[in-house]
Design a protein around this motif. Structure first.
Motif, mmCIF file in Angstrom:
data_model
loop_
_atom_site.group_PDB
_atom_site.id
_atom_site.type_symbol
_atom_site.label_atom_id
_atom_site.label_comp_id
_atom_site.label_asym_id
_atom_site.label_seq_id
_atom_site.Cartn_x
_atom_site.Cartn_y
_atom_site.Cartn_z
ATOM 1 N N ILE A 159 0.866 -1.179 0.000
ATOM 2 C CA ILE A 159 0.000 0.000 0.000
ATOM 3 C C ILE A 159 0.900 1.225 0.000
ATOM 4 C CG2 ILE A 159 -1.838 1.226 1.219
ATOM 5 C CD1 ILE A 159 -2.548 -1.595 0.084
ATOM 6 N N LYS A 160 0.756 2.039 -1.041
ATOM 7 C CA LYS A 160 1.634 3.188 -1.228
ATOM 8 C C LYS A 160 0.823 4.477 -1.115
ATOM 9 C CE LYS A 160 4.758 4.969 -4.758
ATOM 10 N NZ LYS A 160 4.049 5.931 -5.578
ATOM 11 N N PRO A 161 1.165 5.325 -0.146
ATOM 12 C CA PRO A 161 0.502 6.633 -0.080
ATOM 13 C C PRO A 161 0.712 7.384 -1.391
ATOM 14 C CG PRO A 161 1.719 6.211 1.928
ATOM 15 C CD PRO A 161 2.116 5.138 0.955
ATOM 16 N N VAL A 162 -0.323 8.067 -1.864
ATOM 17 C CA VAL A 162 -0.255 8.799 -3.122
ATOM 18 C C VAL A 162 0.889 9.813 -3.064
ATOM 19 C CG1 VAL A 162 -1.514 10.387 -4.637
ATOM 20 C CG2 VAL A 162 -2.702 8.451 -3.589
ATOM 21 N N GLY A 163 1.743 9.783 -4.082
ATOM 22 C CA GLY A 163 2.861 10.720 -4.175
ATOM 23 C C GLY A 163 4.053 10.369 -3.309
ATOM 24 N N THR A 167 0.269 7.025 10.950
ATOM 25 C CA THR A 167 1.132 6.351 11.935
ATOM 26 C C THR A 167 1.612 5.003 11.420
ATOM 27 O OG1 THR A 167 -0.843 5.460 13.019
ATOM 28 C CG2 THR A 167 0.101 7.478 13.952
ATOM 29 N N ILE A 168 0.785 4.318 10.637
ATOM 30 C CA ILE A 168 1.208 3.034 10.065
ATOM 31 C C ILE A 168 2.305 3.259 9.035
ATOM 32 C CG2 ILE A 168 0.484 1.073 8.636
ATOM 33 C CD1 ILE A 168 -2.286 1.292 9.934
ATOM 34 N N VAL A 169 2.149 4.276 8.212
ATOM 35 C CA VAL A 169 3.174 4.587 7.208
ATOM 36 C C VAL A 169 4.492 4.902 7.911
ATOM 37 C CG1 VAL A 169 3.843 6.130 5.327
ATOM 38 C CG2 VAL A 169 1.458 5.379 5.548
ATOM 39 N N ASP A 170 4.421 5.705 8.978
ATOM 40 C CA ASP A 170 5.634 6.052 9.726
ATOM 41 C C ASP A 170 6.294 4.824 10.343
ATOM 42 O OD1 ASP A 170 5.160 8.701 9.107
ATOM 43 O OD2 ASP A 170 4.271 9.180 11.057
ATOM 44 N N GLU A 171 5.481 3.902 10.824
ATOM 45 C CA GLU A 171 5.990 2.742 11.561
ATOM 46 C C GLU A 171 6.407 1.574 10.672
ATOM 47 O OE1 GLU A 171 4.254 -0.461 14.812
ATOM 48 O OE2 GLU A 171 3.268 1.475 14.604
ATOM 49 N N ALA A 172 5.689 1.338 9.571
ATOM 50 C CA ALA A 172 5.871 0.069 8.859
ATOM 51 C C ALA A 172 6.254 0.187 7.390
ATOM 52 C CB ALA A 172 4.583 -0.748 8.980
ATOM 53 N N SER A 173 6.433 1.376 6.877
ATOM 54 C CA SER A 173 6.697 1.494 5.441
ATOM 55 C C SER A 173 8.161 1.231 5.115
ATOM 56 C CB SER A 173 6.287 2.876 4.929
ATOM 57 O OG SER A 173 7.118 3.878 5.475
#
Length: 190
Positions: A25-29, A126-132
């Motif tokens: 799952i990729k945040p846009v941009g 917070t998930i992006v910060d923790e697990a990306s």
């Protein structure tokens, strides 16, 4: 209690890694993606949805969407909201007339549905910060499984498995145990 900030994202790819299948799952941009490890059947379902692969009989996500359609309920969006004890949590936001409904769901199921209806996907910051992970760290071997790559073989394998299971049942019924053992070994190889 602090409100969780959600950011828009996309199903970037489904990949096979040494740890198993993962939907990214990729945040846009962004140049980062969150890997969510899922089972093979869930990966197959997401790939079929993304590629618009027709299936002869409805899969579970197709069935669920048929029920929603018949009851005039639409999928508004998917939210991946939490990561707790290495488990991701998500929810489906549905709309029925003027009513909004929220359902707790596994991310693999939410994303299987999103891949078919092309609704927005959001993920907690917070998930992006923790697990990306950085997308440039994902090797070519891991990224971009195609629906006709290993998963078409899975469909053929499933058909072969069904045929072998029937043959095994027949061999046991006729007390041909030598043949049953040979078929059992073939099934174990699958």
């Amino acid at each position: 209690m602090r409100r969780t900030m959600l950011i828009e994202a996309e199903i970037w790819t489904v990949a096979r890694t040494e740890k198993g299948n993962a939907v990214l799952i990729k945040p846009v941009g962004s140049d980062r993606a969150v890997p969510i490890f899922i089972g093979q059947l869930e990966a197959q379902s997401i790939l079929f949805g993304l590629a618009g692969v027709p299936v002869p009989r409805p899969m579970t996500h197709d069935l669920f969407l048929s029920v929603l359609e018949k009851t005039n309920v639409s999928v508004e969006r998917v939210e991946i909201t939490e990561l707790k004890d290495r488990t991701f949590y998500s929810r489906l936001l549905l709309k029925h007339g003027m009513k909004r409904l929220t359902l707790d769901a596994r991310p693999s199921d939410s994303l299987g549905i999103a891949s078919r209806v092309h609704c927005p996907v959001f993920i907690a910051e917070t998930i992006v910060d923790e697990a990306s992970v950085a997308v440039n760290l994902i090797s070519e071997d891991e990224a971009r499984l195609e629906p006709d790559d290993p998963f078409q073989e899975d469909l053929q394998e499933e058909s072969s498995r069904e045929e072998l299971e029937k043959a095994l049942e027949q061999a046991v019924e006729t007390e041909n145990y030598e043949e049953a053992a040979r078929i059992r070994d073939q099934l174990n190889e699958l």
